[in-house]
Design an enzyme around this catalytic site. Sequence first.
Site, PDB file in Angstrom:
ATOM      1  N   GLY A 522       0.833  -1.203   0.000  1.00  0.00           N
ATOM      2  CA  GLY A 522       0.000   0.000   0.000  1.00  0.00           C
ATOM      3  C   GLY A 522       0.860   1.242   0.000  1.00  0.00           C
ATOM      4  O   GLY A 522       2.044   1.213   0.332  1.00  0.00           O
ATOM      5  N   GLY A 524       0.465   5.549   0.921  1.00  0.00           N
ATOM      6  CA  GLY A 524      -0.435   6.574   1.450  1.00  0.00           C
ATOM      7  C   GLY A 524       0.319   7.860   1.597  1.00  0.00           C
ATOM      8  O   GLY A 524       1.498   7.950   1.257  1.00  0.00           O
ATOM      9  N   GLY A 525      -0.359   8.858   2.118  1.00  0.00           N
ATOM     10  CA  GLY A 525       0.269  10.137   2.359  1.00  0.00           C
ATOM     11  C   GLY A 525       1.467   9.951   3.273  1.00  0.00           C
ATOM     12  O   GLY A 525       2.415  10.714   3.262  1.00  0.00           O
ATOM     13  N   PHE A 526       1.442   8.901   4.047  1.00  0.00           N
ATOM     14  CA  PHE A 526       2.447   8.617   5.040  1.00  0.00           C
ATOM     15  C   PHE A 526       3.724   8.055   4.419  1.00  0.00           C
ATOM     16  O   PHE A 526       4.829   8.329   4.853  1.00  0.00           O
ATOM     17  CB  PHE A 526       1.845   7.582   5.986  1.00  0.00           C
ATOM     18  N   GLY A 527       3.539   7.262   3.396  1.00  0.00           N
ATOM     19  CA  GLY A 527       4.685   6.583   2.790  1.00  0.00           C
ATOM     20  C   GLY A 527       4.237   5.212   2.308  1.00  0.00           C
ATOM     21  O   GLY A 527       3.056   4.982   2.096  1.00  0.00           O
ATOM     22  N   LYS A 528       5.190   4.312   2.165  1.00  0.00           N
ATOM     23  CA  LYS A 528       4.831   2.981   1.661  1.00  0.00           C
ATOM     24  C   LYS A 528       4.534   2.016   2.797  1.00  0.00           C
ATOM     25  O   LYS A 528       5.091   2.144   3.896  1.00  0.00           O
ATOM     26  CB  LYS A 528       5.985   2.417   0.837  1.00  0.00           C
ATOM     27  N   LYS A 544       4.848   0.112   8.043  1.00  0.00           N
ATOM     28  CA  LYS A 544       4.564   1.398   7.420  1.00  0.00           C
ATOM     29  C   LYS A 544       5.796   2.273   7.561  1.00  0.00           C
ATOM     30  O   LYS A 544       6.209   2.586   8.669  1.00  0.00           O
ATOM     31  CB  LYS A 544       3.374   2.003   8.153  1.00  0.00           C
ATOM     32  N   ASP A 641      -9.635  10.869   9.324  1.00  0.00           N
ATOM     33  CA  ASP A 641      -9.444  10.391   7.960  1.00  0.00           C
ATOM     34  C   ASP A 641     -10.166   9.052   7.771  1.00  0.00           C
ATOM     35  O   ASP A 641      -9.585   8.066   7.347  1.00  0.00           O
ATOM     36  CB  ASP A 641      -7.951  10.269   7.642  1.00  0.00           C
TER      37      ASP A 641
END
Length: 861
Positions: A522, A524-528, A544, A641
């Site tokens: 996955g 996301g805005g966070f990273g992979k 994450k 979110d």
Amino acid sequence: MEKFLIIILITFLKFAIFIASEQPPYVPTDNIILNCGAPSDSYGADGRIWTGDKSSKSEAYEADSQGGGSVDRVPYMTGRVSSSEFKYTFPVTPGQKFLRLYFYSASYKQFDPSKAFFSVKAGSFTLLKNFSALLVADSLGFRSFFREFCLNLKENEVLDVIFTPSPSASNDTYAFINGIEIVSMPTNLYYTPPELLGGAPFIGQSSGFFVNNYTALEMVYRLNVGGNTISPKYDTGMFRLWSDDYEYMSTQSYFTVNTTVPIDYTIVPRYTAPEEVYRTARTMGPNRTYNERHNLTWRLLVDSDFRYMVRLHFCEIQDVIDSPGKRQFEVFLNSQTAEAIFDVIMWTDHAKVPYYKDYVLLILKNGNQNKQHITIDLHPRVAIYYDVILNGIEVFKMNNSDGNLAGPNPEHLIAPPPPHIESSNSAGGKSKMKRRVLFAANGCAVSLLALVSLLACIVLWRHKRRQHCGSYAGTNWFYRWRNPNEEKSTKSSLLPKELCRHFSQDEIKAATNNFDDDLVIGKGGFGKVYKGFLDEGEKVVAIKRLNPESRQGVVEFSTEIEMLSQLRHLHLVPLIGYCNENREMILVYDYMSNGTLCDHLYTATAYDPLTWKQRLEICKGAAMGLNYLHTEVKHTVIHRDVKTSNILLDDKFTAKVSDFGLSKMDSKVGMLETGVKGTWGYLDPEYARGHALNEKSDVYSFGVVLFEVLCARKALDKKLPEGQVNLARWARKCISDGTLYQVIDPHLIGKIASECFKVFVEIAENCIEELGVNRPSMNDVMEKLGFAIDLQEAADLEKEKTNPGREHSYPDIVFPIARDDDLDYESEVDPIISGMSNPIIDSSTSSYLFSSTNNTESIGN
Ligand SMILES: *[C@@H]1O[C@H](CO)[C@@H](O)[C@H](O)[C@H]1NC(C)=O
Ligand SMILES: *[C@@H]1O[C@H](CO)[C@@H](O)[C@H](O)[C@H]1NC(C)=O
Ligand SMILES: *[C@@H]1O[C@H](CO)[C@@H](O)[C@H](O)[C@H]1NC(C)=O
Ligand SMILES: *[C@@H]1O[C@H](CO)[C@@H](O)[C@H](O)[C@H]1NC(C)=O
Ligand SMILES: *[C@@H]1O[C@H](CO)[C@@H](O)[C@H](O)[C@H]1NC(C)=O
Ligand SMILES: *[C@@H]1O[C@H](CO)[C@@H](O)[C@H](O)[C@H]1NC(C)=O
Ligand SMILES: *[C@@H]1O[C@H](CO)[C@@H](O)[C@H](O)[C@H]1NC(C)=O
């Protein structure tokens, strides 16, 4: 060898003297104080009545007070002395107790103090071995002193305290005792409460430690940091001595905080420590330059080759520190990080609320050092006030696996015969020698040994547990220790603290094959997010990795750790641990084998479509997870979110809410808000217009999720014709036109009972109400979804009766049939578009994030 058996039965009321005065916070059930060798009862300096043990037959003597100075008469001036073994038997109630032994090193008639060498055993524990009160007194500089132990007594167990003179060639050693005190303590005050998931952090180890009922403890330090000595009389009812900490400070400069503020015991019980402990503290002071270059440090000398429990007491008593984020610091124990970010108010919610935290530390022999230091270092972190605080310290030694608590005698100060002292270990010499060699070998051997001994403890403990299953019936905390994630309750009042595992970067690299792109599950805005394998591939996890330039930064990362580690619920993704080495910020979660809810609705084709029942259960589960965040945790947590890609599914399709990277503590506590965050399409229009964020913002987003589940389409789909792009708007239009059923997921056609459909749509519609006040609470949503499930099940049952074994089909539904409160949504200005400043299309997430620059002030006030 002749044995004396002294049985003490104490029947009279010990507390007569206290009844008149104010009741202390804790009243012990057992409170036995024995003045050994005394002919009758007498008052001690502490105002208590000490019982004389005159009924016994063994030798009792008065100490030769010559040179004794200012020693308290009771219990020190009389002693029970014998050159053969003797035993005291105390019939006590079951439970955890303090056992205090009082010694006065002096001559007792013909007995020479330099010949007193003896062991003391209590049950299966060796408390003291070849103990010399003289050597201890010489090293302390006091003739009189006491030793305090903690023991747990099982049902029907009597407490035997056995004194045995050390064997010697000349037969002239003897044992003596001046006073014995047994006081009950509140259950699990010093033993790890089973509800403390994962146990106490074990410094340098990846798993936590439980100080269990089979362990005996010896108090080695109990310090009122920044304050004066508190005598047992002024303790909270357990008669503990709290010493001042001056001589253990190893920092040149420090500030003493001394206040008279009222202490508010809302988290830890009032008996934990006297108010004086929390009213005084040490800090570094206001010189920032100085603080940057120094630590606030205490050094405490302890015996090597034991485990220690270190308890640190905190309470924010300075007026300026009144909310989280104002004072944050790091805590190191023996130079290892115990807390990367400690913010007292983050735990206590309010100032003037005491809190404590326990850590376990293994102190190994370094060379042939019988004694080593426990070093406590505090260092400030960048926050509003660049400072640290500490109010109290307690240190307990734990017995080794052979039940021994005794360390070697201190070396003789006057005439030191070092080789002689060395050979004094001959009693337990063999194993000690072996151990020293092993520890010297290398670090690997050390940790292996630690592991082996831990395993041995567990095995032994399990074995014992089986033997004593009578007294343990109904408790299953060993089982819980193995499955910390299984337990969902964090409501237990006593310190629901995190124990999330700390991973090294190497462990993470090994788990992800050095961040192999093939393992990416996955983005996301966070990273992979990577799929990872821990424990030799036994455990699959989701890893994450924060990408450094991502919008979410350090603050969110630490927020997520702090929060997630405290939050445990069946419907939240469990956090296993984290890594923050070398500027990497990585979170490790349980792997959810069925991916995201979104994958099952429209993104991936590999999955079979979810049935209506599955969708209902998933929605209800997610609602329960969110309701927990909103109402069942100390600080209301707003997810911020909520979307289908943040609802994960485990192997049984249980919904698990994930990604608290955007979560913040309730804004009322004044956390810094950095801007509007969320995902376009799910965003509460009220919030987007600059209103304060609240739980109802999550409810709005959840309403969008419900429509997504029903219609199997994205919340925002730019490819669709205008008017259909935004699912929330479009759904409202369809409801008012009575055409909603025509736009539901084709897989659901004929599968939904009309009663259920109506309730479901009603919930979803209410959730996306324009005004937050008109939206239901997450609790209502959760209950109504439960009701929708009941309706569907009842209808299915009815169908099954009339048409057994067949696929059920329901007629099409028009909803609502007639409505008079219609609004023309088409003509309205899109609240979402108008509230937004500069949309950023995040290609990596296929979601639309935007940030607003000028609304920091308007949010969170
Ligand atoms: C330890 O013993 C006490 C009573 O002595 C009991 O209340 C407590 O539950 C026990 N703890 C565990 C974890 O079994
Ligand atoms: C010490 O005591 C033991 C038995 O009590 C006895 O056999 C031995 O002779 C004694 N030794 C001395 C030196 O008195
Ligand atoms: C703190 O203040 C009280 C009185 O205000 C005083 O009695 C006490 O000695 C002070 N403690 C310290 C450690 O200075
Ligand atoms: C603050 O500490 C620094 C470094 O120890 C020192 O040089 C400076 O004089 C101190 N400032 C004040 C105002 O005491
Ligand atoms: C504070 O203590 C830690 C752990 O012992 C050490 O790593 C660090 O260098 C110390 N910091 C200062 C400024 O002395
Ligand atoms: C203390 O000794 C008992 C056996 O007497 C053992 O079960 C327990 O594990 C020991 N505690 C530690 C911390 O080793
Ligand atoms: C006890 O300790 C003393 C002095 O530390 C030593 O001389 C003696 O040999 C020891 N005895 C035993 C049995 O360990």
